[in-house]
Design a protein around this motif. Structure first.
Motif, PDB file in Angstrom:
ATOM      1  N   GLY A  48       0.831  -1.185   0.000  1.00  0.00           N
ATOM      2  CA  GLY A  48       0.000   0.000   0.000  1.00  0.00           C
ATOM      3  C   GLY A  48       0.872   1.243   0.000  1.00  0.00           C
ATOM      4  N   PRO A  49       0.256   2.416  -0.050  1.00  0.00           N
ATOM      5  CA  PRO A  49       1.021   3.662  -0.156  1.00  0.00           C
ATOM      6  C   PRO A  49       1.960   3.941   1.008  1.00  0.00           C
ATOM      7  N   SER A  50       1.635   3.499   2.236  1.00  0.00           N
ATOM      8  CA  SER A  50       2.448   3.913   3.378  1.00  0.00           C
ATOM      9  C   SER A  50       2.700   2.800   4.382  1.00  0.00           C
ATOM     10  N   LEU A  51       2.374   1.573   4.038  1.00  0.00           N
ATOM     11  CA  LEU A  51       2.465   0.481   4.986  1.00  0.00           C
ATOM     12  C   LEU A  51       3.645  -0.429   4.643  1.00  0.00           C
ATOM     13  N   PHE A  52       4.268  -0.985   5.677  1.00  0.00           N
ATOM     14  CA  PHE A  52       5.373  -1.925   5.501  1.00  0.00           C
ATOM     15  C   PHE A  52       5.038  -3.191   6.282  1.00  0.00           C
ATOM     16  N   ARG A  53       5.240  -4.335   5.637  1.00  0.00           N
ATOM     17  CA  ARG A  53       4.783  -5.594   6.202  1.00  0.00           C
ATOM     18  C   ARG A  53       5.961  -6.533   6.447  1.00  0.00           C
ATOM     19  N   PHE A  54       5.917  -7.241   7.581  1.00  0.00           N
ATOM     20  CA  PHE A  54       6.882  -8.264   7.933  1.00  0.00           C
ATOM     21  C   PHE A  54       6.155  -9.596   8.020  1.00  0.00           C
ATOM     22  N   GLN A  55       6.875 -10.684   7.814  1.00  0.00           N
ATOM     23  CA  GLN A  55       6.219 -11.978   7.771  1.00  0.00           C
ATOM     24  C   GLN A  55       7.017 -13.017   8.536  1.00  0.00           C
ATOM     25  N   SER A  56       6.304 -14.070   8.945  1.00  0.00           N
ATOM     26  CA  SER A  56       6.928 -15.200   9.620  1.00  0.00           C
ATOM     27  C   SER A  56       6.288 -16.483   9.118  1.00  0.00           C
ATOM     28  N   SER A  57       7.093 -17.522   8.996  1.00  0.00           N
ATOM     29  CA  SER A  57       6.568 -18.821   8.602  1.00  0.00           C
ATOM     30  C   SER A  57       5.835 -19.516   9.739  1.00  0.00           C
ATOM     31  N   SER A  58       5.862 -18.929  10.930  1.00  0.00           N
ATOM     32  CA  SER A  58       5.146 -19.505  12.072  1.00  0.00           C
ATOM     33  C   SER A  58       3.642 -19.396  11.846  1.00  0.00           C
ATOM     34  N   THR A  59       2.936 -20.474  12.084  1.00  0.00           N
ATOM     35  CA  THR A  59       1.482 -20.469  11.933  1.00  0.00           C
ATOM     36  C   THR A  59       0.766 -20.354  13.275  1.00  0.00           C
ATOM     37  N   HIS A  60       1.525 -20.244  14.354  1.00  0.00           N
ATOM     38  CA  HIS A  60       0.958 -19.998  15.681  1.00  0.00           C
ATOM     39  C   HIS A  60       1.733 -18.877  16.346  1.00  0.00           C
ATOM     40  N   GLN A  61       1.017 -17.961  16.971  1.00  0.00           N
ATOM     41  CA  GLN A  61       1.649 -16.891  17.734  1.00  0.00           C
ATOM     42  C   GLN A  61       0.912 -16.728  19.058  1.00  0.00           C
ATOM     43  N   GLU A  62       1.685 -16.507  20.124  1.00  0.00           N
ATOM     44  CA  GLU A  62       1.088 -16.034  21.364  1.00  0.00           C
ATOM     45  C   GLU A  62       1.249 -14.528  21.382  1.00  0.00           C
ATOM     46  N   VAL A  63       0.150 -13.830  21.223  1.00  0.00           N
ATOM     47  CA  VAL A  63       0.152 -12.374  21.118  1.00  0.00           C
ATOM     48  C   VAL A  63      -0.113 -11.799  22.506  1.00  0.00           C
ATOM     49  N   LEU A  64       0.854 -11.113  23.041  1.00  0.00           N
ATOM     50  CA  LEU A  64       0.718 -10.491  24.352  1.00  0.00           C
ATOM     51  C   LEU A  64       0.265  -9.051  24.166  1.00  0.00           C
ATOM     52  N   LEU A  65      -0.795  -8.665  24.851  1.00  0.00           N
ATOM     53  CA  LEU A  65      -1.345  -7.324  24.721  1.00  0.00           C
ATOM     54  C   LEU A  65      -0.923  -6.469  25.912  1.00  0.00           C
ATOM     55  N   ALA A  66      -0.496  -5.260  25.632  1.00  0.00           N
ATOM     56  CA  ALA A  66      -0.087  -4.328  26.680  1.00  0.00           C
ATOM     57  C   ALA A  66      -0.948  -3.063  26.574  1.00  0.00           C
ATOM     58  N   PRO A  67      -1.351  -2.518  27.758  1.00  0.00           N
ATOM     59  CA  PRO A  67      -0.814  -2.832  29.084  1.00  0.00           C
ATOM     60  C   PRO A  67      -1.579  -3.870  29.893  1.00  0.00           C
ATOM     61  N   SER A  68      -2.542  -4.566  29.307  1.00  0.00           N
ATOM     62  CA  SER A  68      -3.352  -5.485  30.104  1.00  0.00           C
ATOM     63  C   SER A  68      -2.572  -6.715  30.540  1.00  0.00           C
ATOM     64  N   GLY A  69      -1.623  -7.172  29.711  1.00  0.00           N
ATOM     65  CA  GLY A  69      -0.923  -8.415  29.995  1.00  0.00           C
ATOM     66  C   GLY A  69      -1.681  -9.640  29.549  1.00  0.00           C
ATOM     67  N   VAL A  70      -2.837  -9.462  28.926  1.00  0.00           N
ATOM     68  CA  VAL A  70      -3.640 -10.572  28.422  1.00  0.00           C
ATOM     69  C   VAL A  70      -3.032 -11.069  27.110  1.00  0.00           C
ATOM     70  N   ALA A  71      -3.220 -12.360  26.827  1.00  0.00           N
ATOM     71  CA  ALA A  71      -2.657 -12.941  25.614  1.00  0.00           C
ATOM     72  C   ALA A  71      -3.747 -13.468  24.702  1.00  0.00           C
ATOM     73  N   LEU A  72      -3.462 -13.454  23.412  1.00  0.00           N
ATOM     74  CA  LEU A  72      -4.306 -14.080  22.405  1.00  0.00           C
ATOM     75  C   LEU A  72      -3.491 -15.189  21.745  1.00  0.00           C
ATOM     76  N   GLN A  73      -4.076 -16.394  21.676  1.00  0.00           N
ATOM     77  CA  GLN A  73      -3.456 -17.483  20.928  1.00  0.00           C
ATOM     78  C   GLN A  73      -3.978 -17.401  19.495  1.00  0.00           C
ATOM     79  N   MET A  74      -3.068 -17.196  18.538  1.00  0.00           N
ATOM     80  CA  MET A  74      -3.443 -16.927  17.157  1.00  0.00           C
ATOM     81  C   MET A  74      -2.944 -18.058  16.261  1.00  0.00           C
ATOM     82  N   ASP A  75      -3.823 -18.596  15.423  1.00  0.00           N
ATOM     83  CA  ASP A  75      -3.466 -19.708  14.546  1.00  0.00           C
ATOM     84  C   ASP A  75      -3.985 -19.450  13.140  1.00  0.00           C
TER      85      ASP A  75
END
Length: 769
Positions: A225-252
């Motif tokens: 897109g005009p102003s966005l830059f994207r990074f990628q990973s071959s991992s199909t699972h991520q534990e996403v930690l949210l701040a400042p709550s400290g809660v996590a999302l398991q993403m698949d």
């Protein structure tokens, strides 16, 4: 980010680019009760408070009213989190707006196709809105589901299903009606990180992933897109930690595809260039990597499944994140919980990049802080290796032939700032690699980094550590290229990046001395005894020269800088004075006088502003105000009342330096009191999730939360417990610690091995065995 090559895709012939994104606004209301640090540790139910608000108007989907489509609370994680957590789940941010045109509440990004919703495709850079037919929905007390079939575009038909029960699940299936080239095929969460002024933002996502990669040609992300830059990973699972709550999302993610090109599911992270925390970042999944477009023939199909599961705000089994290994006495259960959660919330990653926070930038002028921050944890493979990846990425790409180090890195790559010629990243680069090698014991990677380290050292030596660079300063003093004059010009040059430090800069100078010591240690560890000896002899000369240049006995402290005309500038900036104490560049007598000056500064501020003894719960950046707007880069426009930005405001990392300095001077008790004041006052309000404190009215400010707050815990180790990790061993101060700490244990890493210390009879000692 240097592991992949340039995507280099161009549209040819009948080739078409499709950018398909499902985006979800995630917002988190403020919460004030930080005692909810525990949690069950089990998966939370996402079904609390579901409200359906979808209607169909013609062939477009709109929101009937301003009420939230889905309101998910965290009551099932902990009772203190009763405010809405996920909202705008249907991608709406205001009522009566068309689905295809209303994703973000951020006006300056709404025109970016990369942030637009499912109903849009990006074809040769032009946004084309698809139309809906056969929309169905199910909403019960237990779940919510919406299906959209025959989502029509000129190039494919699509069936979309979005369901919410114990997990949030997208399922997208496409059948292509034309022979095209697909270059983007993604589902993404869009995080509105700064939704709630003045400090919090909503939630910033963190994920620790050594496989994250970007564009090796630009050393940034893949343009998207005009102003966005994207990074990628071959991992199909991520534990996403949210701040400042400290809660996590398991993403698949799962992806399938018919035709000649097989699917390659990846997770992705994207953000625009921002010198600070971006207003919006994206985290999601894609069916193929960013480097390789894929051919879709007529009749080919593709599916993409993306699921999210909410976790409690405690580390889960198998979590990639390091856990602070500390056990306070049983009577301090609340402090135990808050200290561990503080470490969790501040130890945030954008894959393999640590920085201000994942939605912001790594500032190379803080690299030593990054290494000190990781040194508080017990041996931990993922985070230790991630920092090595980051440091070696900088060693390979940020250090030029003269040894100058680029000051900052963002999603678009390395960049300079507009306020002046930043310089303190050069010594920070050396200190960080030496420190992390000491923490991890990895001498192999130290050897890999050595050529870049030697170039950076040569830069420091040439600028004064082994030369005379100023008629006003002795041989052995680092001299910057900035003038240091208070003229409002664009020549700020250190971490205080709008203040006119320069020429003889005591802040940069103290880190230059530490870098010199670290390089002597590096040479010694790599078998270069002669080279190490030469640097240690030079360090003696340079340390004496630093004292001659900057110490003023009448003030009882080091001045802040000496400009090119030989004038002193002294406002009692804290960092370099405290660092000189911590690392032994101030004599014992000077160290005591510095802390006495700091104590007088606190007293003066409390008297002037009529404050109580606990009001200033984080060390001010400076104790006495700048005297003119010309003391700052005038074009910055941020000079104002004291305390203000970089002029009296309290950045939290400075408290870590104060704790460590008090420990060096035998003031462990005072260090403990200051640590408790910070945790009880600061953490309970915001988990340290702010840029700084304006202590005159107890206001947390700044839209760029700084994860270098972890230096507070490094200062706790050095100052409250008196533990210093050096190449020649683990050093423990002989004096007693606070009696309340009896029975405390803490495990950290030294040369890659766990080191456990404990408090027994008010003394710190190594744990038995």
């Amino acid at each position: 980010p240097n592991q992949t090559s340039n995507m280099g895709m161009r549209v040819r012939g009948l080739a078409r680019e499709i950018a398909l994104i499902i985006s979800i606004m995630i917002c988190c209301s403020l919460f004030s009760n930080a005692q909810g640090a525990g949690g069950t540790g089990s998966a939370a139910d996402l079904r609390d408070g579901i409200t359906c608000r979808w209607v169909v108007l013609g062939e477009q989907l709109t929101l009937q009213s301003a009420q939230l489509i889905v309101n998910i609370s965290l009551g099932s994680v902990h009772p203190s989190f009763n405010s809405p957590f996920l909202s705008h789940l249907g991608v709406f941010s205001a009522p009566d707006k068309v689905f295809t045109k209303n994703l973000l509440s951020t006006p300056d990004l709404t025109t970016d196709p990369a942030f637009l919703s499912t109903a849009n495709t990006l074809i040769n850079g032009k946004i084309i809105a698809a139309q809906f037919s056969n929309i169905s929905q199910v909403c019960t007390d237990g779940s919510y589901s919406i299906s959209i079939t025959n989502l029509i575009s000129p190039y494919y038909t699509e069936t979309l299903n979005l369901s919410l029960s114990t997990a949030l699940v997208w399922h997208v299936q496409r059948r292509f009606t034309k022979d095209i080239i697909v270059s983007a095929d993604s589902l993404a969460l869009s995080f509105d990180t700064l939704r709630y002024p003045p400090v919090f933002g909503s939630q910033v996502p963190s994920f620790l992933d050594l496989a994250l990669a970007g564009n090796s040609t630009t050393h940034g992300g893949f343009p998207y897109g005009p102003s966005l830059f994207r990074f990628q990973s071959s991992s199909t699972h991520q534990e996403v930690l949210l701040a400042p709550s400290g809660v996590a999302l398991q993403m698949d993610v799962q992806a399938t595809r018919t035709g000649t090109d097989s699917a390659e599911a990846h997770t992705i992270f994207a953000k625009p260039f921002c010198d600070g925390t971006c207003r919006t970042v994206m985290l999601g999944v894609t069916s193929h990597d960013c480097e390789h477009a894929w051919h879709a023939a007529i009749g080919d199909t593709s599916t993409l499944d993306f699921s999210l599961q909410l976790s409690a705000n405690q580390p889960q089994e198998g979590s990639p994140y390091a856990t602070l290994n500390i056990s306070f006495p049983p009577s301090m259960a609340a402090l135990q919980a808050t200290t561990q959660l503080f470490a969790r919330v501040q130890n945030l990653w954008m894959g393999n990049q640590f920085g201000n926070n994942p939605a912001s930038v790594p500032v190379l002028q803080e690299l030593a802080f990054f290494a000190w921050s990781q040194a508080i944890f017990a041996p931990h493979t993922q985070s230790f290796d991630a920092l090595w990846q980051q440091l070696l990425f900088f060693a390979n790409n940020a250090v030029n032939a003269t040894g100058y180090v680029s000051p900052r890195w963002a999603s678009s790559g390395f960049y300079d700032v507009q306020w002046g010629p930043m310089i303190d990243q050069v010594p920070h680069f050396i200190i960080s690699i030496a420190t992390h090698a000491l923490t991890t014991g990895n001498l192999t990677l130290l050897r890999v980094a050595r050529p870049a380290l030697e170039r950076a050292l040569a830069y420091l030596l040439d600028r004064g550590l082994n030369a005379t660079r100023s008629p006003h300063l002795p041989f052995g003093v680092f001299v910057s290229i900035a003038s240091g004059l208070s003229d409002g010009g664009r020549h700020a040059e250190n971490w205080f990046d709008i203040v006119e430090f320069g020429h003889g800069d005591a802040y940069v100078g103290v880190y230059a001395l530490l870098a010199l010591r670290c390089m002597a240690d590096v040479r010694a560890e790599l078998g270069d005894a002669a080279g190490a000896g030469a640097l240690r002899r030079l360090l003696v000369t340079a340390t004496a020269a630093y004292s001659t240049a900057y110490w003023r006995e009448s003030l009882g402290r080091f001045v802040d800088w000496v400009d090119c005309e030989g004038n002193d500038h002294t406002h009692l900036y804290s960092d370099h004075n405290l660092a000189a104490v911590v690392f032994g560049f101030a004599s014992a007598s000077q160290s005591k006088q510095i802390l006495a000056s700091i104590d007088r500064g606190y007293s003066d501020l409390m008297t002037q502003f009529k404050l109580g003894p606990d009001a200033i719960w984080s060390t001010p950046g400076n104790f006495y105000p700048l005297t003119s707007p010309n003391d700052t880069v005038v074009a910055s426009g941020v000079y104002g009342p004291f305390p203000g930005y970089e002029n009296g405001g309290s950045f939290f990392h400075t408290l870590g330096l104060e704790l460590a300095a008090r420990g060096v001077c035998g003031q462990q008790r005072q260090a403990w009191v200051a640590f408790r004041r910070f945790m009880d006052s600061g953490f309970s309000r915001n988990r340290g999730w702010a840029q700084q404190l304006y202590w005159n009215n107890n206001t947390l400010v700044g839209s760029d939360p700084l994860n270098n707050s972890l230096v507070v815990l490094w200062g706790f180790l050095r100052g409250v417990l008196g533990v210093s990790l050096e190449w020649d061993g683990v050093h423990i101060a002989p004096g007693p610690v606070a009696s309340e700490l009896e029975g405390l244990q803490m495990t950290v890493a030294w040369r890659g091995q766990p080191v456990c210390v404990q408090v027994v009879n008010a003394l710190v000692r190594l744990c038995a065995g």
